[in-house]
Design a protein around this motif. Structure first.
Motif, mmCIF file in Angstrom:
data_model
loop_
_atom_site.group_PDB
_atom_site.id
_atom_site.type_symbol
_atom_site.label_atom_id
_atom_site.label_comp_id
_atom_site.label_asym_id
_atom_site.label_seq_id
_atom_site.Cartn_x
_atom_site.Cartn_y
_atom_site.Cartn_z
ATOM 1 N N ILE A 438 -12.689 -5.433 -4.546
ATOM 2 C CA ILE A 438 -11.535 -6.342 -3.986
ATOM 3 C C ILE A 438 -11.706 -6.726 -2.758
ATOM 4 O O ILE A 438 -12.374 -5.888 -1.917
ATOM 5 C CB ILE A 438 -10.535 -5.918 -4.768
ATOM 6 C CG1 ILE A 438 -10.147 -4.385 -3.690
ATOM 7 C CG2 ILE A 438 -10.424 -5.446 -6.209
ATOM 8 C CD1 ILE A 438 -8.684 -4.159 -4.133
ATOM 9 N N SER A 439 -11.395 -7.610 -2.278
ATOM 10 C CA SER A 439 -11.290 -8.281 -0.891
ATOM 11 C C SER A 439 -10.520 -7.144 -0.042
ATOM 12 O O SER A 439 -9.412 -6.706 -0.293
ATOM 13 C CB SER A 439 -10.766 -9.360 -0.835
ATOM 14 O OG SER A 439 -10.305 -10.099 0.500
ATOM 15 N N THR A 440 -11.090 -6.987 1.133
ATOM 16 C CA THR A 440 -10.488 -6.197 2.075
ATOM 17 C C THR A 440 -10.297 -6.734 3.643
ATOM 18 O O THR A 440 -10.109 -6.410 4.561
ATOM 19 C CB THR A 440 -11.207 -4.911 2.355
ATOM 20 O OG1 THR A 440 -12.559 -5.292 2.861
ATOM 21 C CG2 THR A 440 -11.251 -4.017 1.322
ATOM 22 N N GLU A 441 -10.192 -8.197 3.243
ATOM 23 C CA GLU A 441 -10.088 -9.123 4.561
ATOM 24 C C GLU A 441 -8.661 -8.905 5.261
ATOM 25 O O GLU A 441 -8.553 -8.880 6.617
ATOM 26 C CB GLU A 441 -10.245 -10.336 4.294
ATOM 27 C CG GLU A 441 -11.816 -10.730 3.740
ATOM 28 C CD GLU A 441 -12.191 -11.958 3.452
ATOM 29 O OE1 GLU A 441 -11.181 -12.905 3.498
ATOM 30 O OE2 GLU A 441 -13.289 -12.599 3.314
ATOM 31 N N PRO A 442 -7.766 -8.821 4.441
ATOM 32 C CA PRO A 442 -6.406 -8.649 5.350
ATOM 33 C C PRO A 442 -6.365 -7.710 6.205
ATOM 34 O O PRO A 442 -6.566 -6.530 5.921
ATOM 35 C CB PRO A 442 -5.376 -8.720 4.209
ATOM 36 C CG PRO A 442 -5.935 -9.188 3.029
ATOM 37 C CD PRO A 442 -7.364 -9.021 3.169
ATOM 38 N N ALA A 443 -5.738 -7.779 7.343
ATOM 39 C CA ALA A 443 -5.541 -6.817 8.523
ATOM 40 C C ALA A 443 -4.190 -7.107 9.059
ATOM 41 O O ALA A 443 -3.831 -7.867 9.459
ATOM 42 C CB ALA A 443 -6.741 -6.897 9.670
ATOM 43 N N PRO A 444 -3.339 -5.800 9.208
ATOM 44 C CA PRO A 444 -4.001 -4.702 8.529
ATOM 45 C C PRO A 444 -4.198 -4.586 6.963
ATOM 46 O O PRO A 444 -3.469 -5.445 6.472
ATOM 47 C CB PRO A 444 -2.957 -3.413 8.924
ATOM 48 C CG PRO A 444 -1.602 -4.235 9.228
ATOM 49 C CD PRO A 444 -2.305 -5.600 9.641
ATOM 50 N N ARG A 445 -4.836 -3.657 6.398
ATOM 51 C CA ARG A 445 -4.993 -3.704 5.182
ATOM 52 C C ARG A 445 -3.870 -3.377 4.135
ATOM 53 O O ARG A 445 -2.892 -2.757 4.625
ATOM 54 C CB ARG A 445 -6.019 -2.404 4.599
ATOM 55 C CG ARG A 445 -6.414 -2.206 3.266
ATOM 56 C CD ARG A 445 -7.272 -1.302 3.034
ATOM 57 N NE ARG A 445 -8.396 -1.762 3.583
ATOM 58 C CZ ARG A 445 -9.476 -0.753 3.822
ATOM 59 N NH1 ARG A 445 -9.255 0.407 3.693
ATOM 60 N NH2 ARG A 445 -10.791 -1.125 4.160
ATOM 61 N N PRO A 446 -3.493 -4.431 3.313
ATOM 62 C CA PRO A 446 -2.341 -4.248 2.375
ATOM 63 C C PRO A 446 -2.418 -2.980 1.881
ATOM 64 O O PRO A 446 -3.274 -2.280 1.330
ATOM 65 C CB PRO A 446 -2.515 -5.458 1.757
ATOM 66 C CG PRO A 446 -3.375 -6.193 2.148
ATOM 67 C CD PRO A 446 -4.363 -5.628 2.774
ATOM 68 N N LEU A 447 -1.062 -2.263 1.714
ATOM 69 C CA LEU A 447 -0.896 -1.057 0.952
ATOM 70 C C LEU A 447 -1.023 -1.153 -0.807
ATOM 71 O O LEU A 447 -1.786 -0.420 -1.315
ATOM 72 C CB LEU A 447 0.569 -0.547 1.194
ATOM 73 C CG LEU A 447 0.621 0.454 2.253
ATOM 74 C CD1 LEU A 447 2.200 0.534 2.664
ATOM 75 C CD2 LEU A 447 -0.276 1.511 2.388
ATOM 76 N N THR A 448 -0.842 -2.387 -1.179
ATOM 77 C CA THR A 448 -0.771 -2.489 -2.535
ATOM 78 C C THR A 448 -1.572 -3.590 -3.136
ATOM 79 O O THR A 448 -1.514 -4.620 -2.531
ATOM 80 C CB THR A 448 0.767 -2.730 -3.168
ATOM 81 O OG1 THR A 448 1.597 -1.809 -2.616
ATOM 82 C CG2 THR A 448 0.996 -2.792 -4.317
ATOM 83 N N SER A 449 -2.335 -3.362 -4.306
ATOM 84 C CA SER A 449 -2.804 -4.190 -5.067
ATOM 85 C C SER A 449 -2.248 -4.550 -6.525
ATOM 86 O O SER A 449 -1.768 -3.615 -7.090
ATOM 87 C CB SER A 449 -4.558 -4.094 -5.063
ATOM 88 O OG SER A 449 -4.773 -2.906 -5.613
ATOM 89 N N TYR A 450 -2.705 -5.411 -7.245
ATOM 90 C CA TYR A 450 -2.040 -5.833 -8.320
ATOM 91 C C TYR A 450 -2.955 -6.464 -9.279
ATOM 92 O O TYR A 450 -4.028 -7.161 -8.975
ATOM 93 C CB TYR A 450 -0.917 -7.148 -8.123
ATOM 94 C CG TYR A 450 0.157 -6.656 -7.198
ATOM 95 C CD1 TYR A 450 1.380 -5.966 -7.367
ATOM 96 C CD2 TYR A 450 -0.162 -6.762 -5.722
ATOM 97 C CE1 TYR A 450 2.240 -5.814 -6.602
ATOM 98 C CE2 TYR A 450 0.738 -6.377 -4.998
ATOM 99 C CZ TYR A 450 2.077 -6.033 -5.282
ATOM 100 O OH TYR A 450 3.046 -5.548 -4.349
#
Length: 554
Positions: A438-450
């Motif tokens: 899954i994408s890890t581009e957002p910074a800072p890394r989001p805590l939650t994926s859905y």
């Protein structure tokens, strides 16, 4: 001048300390701060011993520290504001090390022919003189010292004996094993624990529960064995290592054994309460967890007065395949701690399986001479139906991992997830294998994926039970048709996109499924929606993973 941040983080919660061999494992609930990031200062006896970002820490005090050790932790933000401390927890120091009779890299006897060795090979008296030998690390496909397994068998066997001069002095045998992929460990013929292996009977064709690789190969898995299982003189450790499939590309093995004496603790754990139920595959044992002034190290399971298995402190169930006959057996579960203190449950008898018979008689009119048909008795011929896999592992899921959480009731039926990305499980990042990174581009890394998927069930009432096997590297909550049916490694109460997982998942447990039961009422005839939210333990968590399997029993 611009005002500076002067608000401290919230106080860490649920601080625990558990002694295991030479170490003390600490864990606590995450703090929150408006800066979005906190570090933790760990204190032993009122002195800082470490600072880190995770919510767990393993302390290795000086050898022989038998006095009480007092721990607490404080959270600090980037401006240096520090939280209050939770109430300190005190434990007895680690057990005194007597000796290490088996070092990492020791020479082991091994058998890599692919033959099924049954059970006799585990015993101390077994003659392994014909087996080849070599120094660990043994295996193939990696950086092993001794390459074995020319045919890459599903199961490889290892044995080594060691001498104990005075077994009465040993309170705990501390085993540290390195395995790829799954393993079962025995001490003097008694199962001392299993890792990444299914429950029940184990044979040479049994594969590991899941694939494990990467850095996990060199992570030692601990097994606590009470000293009461050792004898003066020769003792034997036997290990069977199972690949995750036939012809596994990599299998490795190494193990260290350390004998430990007392740690000043003379308080025994509380007594567990045991139940034993005869089932189609053996006797299902279940017990209430014991408590201890420090921590329970594990449980010894005995059948008819003889120990046959040891399980870790977190276990409360065990499936005993037992002897071939179904005669009633007497079981006892014994809680033990690192100081060698033990407490037995009350003996519990297993009931033999219930059998039913069918009797047929012929009724004739009273005006005729009756002709009696002898009753006929038929043994039960029904076999429990195998569970039906409704959603297998590695299924395709819609997923969302962005700085902002999905808008609306994302877990509900009919939610429009057409804009979400799509890919097969396991989904996550940072370790292998992954069906979808899954994408890890957002910074800072989001805590939650859905995650969302659908399953069609024509008649939910056709099944008596539904079960989920959840793989989660983090904390996860699972929903069926918009209703939460279970969560793991998450705090109680409402969940938000900024909720942290309760604890970091140990590397060896990241792909070990967690079982969740689902009521049949959660489903309806037709298309049903399964939704999952996965929470990290901290924003810089380097690995994350999710997968799920849904099965139903007729």
């Amino acid at each position: 001048f611009c005002p500076e941040d002067s608000t401290p983080p919230s106080t860490p919660t649920a601080l625990t300390a558990k002694v295991s061999g030479a170490t003390v494992a600490l864990s606590w609930g995450a703090s929150s701060d408006d800066s979005g990031s906190v570090a933790y200062d760990i204190y032993r006896n009122d002195r800082i011993i470490a600072t880190q970002y995770g919510t767990s820490f393993t302390d290795t005090p000086e050898n022989g520290a038998t006095g009480r050790l007092r721990y607490t932790v404080r959270a600090a933000d980037i401006r240096g504001n520090r939280s209050a401390s939770p109430a300190p927890v005190a434990v007895n120091g680690p057990s005194l090390q007597i000796e290490t009779p088996i070092e990492f890299g020791a020479t082991w006897r091994y058998l890599d022919t692919g033959s099924d060795q049954g059970t006799a090979w585990r015993a101390t008296a077994f003659d392994d003189a014909s087996w080849p030998s070599g120094p660990a690390v043994l295996g193939w496909g990696g950086t092993q010292t001794t390459t074995i397994g020319a045919t890459r068998p599903t199961t490889t066997y290892f044995r080594r004996s060691f001498t104990v001069a005075n077994a009465g002095e040993v309170k705990l045998l501390d085993l540290q094993g390195k395995f790829t992929q799954g393993a079962v460990v025995y001490v003097n013929g008694v199962e001392a624990g299993r890792w990444n292996m299914p429950a029940g009977a184990i044979s040479a064709s049994t594969v590991a529960s899941a694939y494990v690789g990467g850095a996990e190969d060199n992570v030692a898995k601990p097994f606590a064995v009470p000293g009461s299982l050792l004898v003066d003189g020769t003792n034997t450790v036997a290990v069977e290592v199972h690949g995750w499939r036939a012809q596994s590309g990599k299998v490795l093995f190494d193990l260290q054994a350390t004998t430990r004496g007392g740690n000043g603790d003379d308080a025994a754990p509380t007594a567990p309460t045991l139940t034993a139920t005869q089932g189609p595959s053996g006797v299902d044992l279940a017990w209430t967890p014991s408590t201890d002034d420090d921590a329970v190290a594990g449980y010894v399971l005995s059948r008819d007065g003889s120990p046959f298995a040891i399980v870790g402190s977190g276990a409360t169930t065990f499936l005993d395949p037992g002897p071939a006959d179904a005669a009633p057996r007497s079981y006892v579960v014994t809680a033990f701690d690192a100081g060698g203190n033990r407490t037995d449950s009350a003996p519990t008898a297993s009931a033999p399986p219930t059998t039913t018979t069918t009797t047929t008689t012929t009724t004739v009119p009273a005006t005729t001479t009756p002709t009696t048909t002898p009753p006929t008795t038929s043994p039960p011929t029904t076999t429990p139906a195998a569970p039906t896999v409704l959603v297998p592992f590695a299924s395709t899921w819609r997923w969302w991992y962005q700085a902002a959480a999905p808008a609306g009731a994302w877990s509900a039926e009919g939610y429009d997830d057409a804009s979400w990305a799509r890919g097969p499980g396991e989904l996550g990042f940072g370790d292998t294998p992954k069906g979808t990174v899954i994408s890890t581009e957002p910074a800072p890394r989001p805590l939650t994926s859905y995650y969302r998927a659908t399953v069609t069930i024509a008649d939910p009432a056709a099944f008596s039970a539904y079960a989920l096997s959840l793989i989660r590297n983090g904390g996860a909550a699972v929903y069926v048709n918009g209703v939460e049916i279970g969560r793991d490694n998450l705090p109680a109460g409402p969940l938000t996109p900024s909720t942290y997982a309760t604890a970091a998942i140990p590397a060896g447990q990241r792909r070990v499924p967690v079982a969740l039961s689902v009521p049949a009422s959660a489903f309806h005839a037709g298309v049903n929606t399964i939704a999952v939210e996965l929470h990290l333990n901290y924003r810089s968590q380097p690995t994350a993973g999710f997968d799920l399997q849904l099965t139903a029993t007729p």
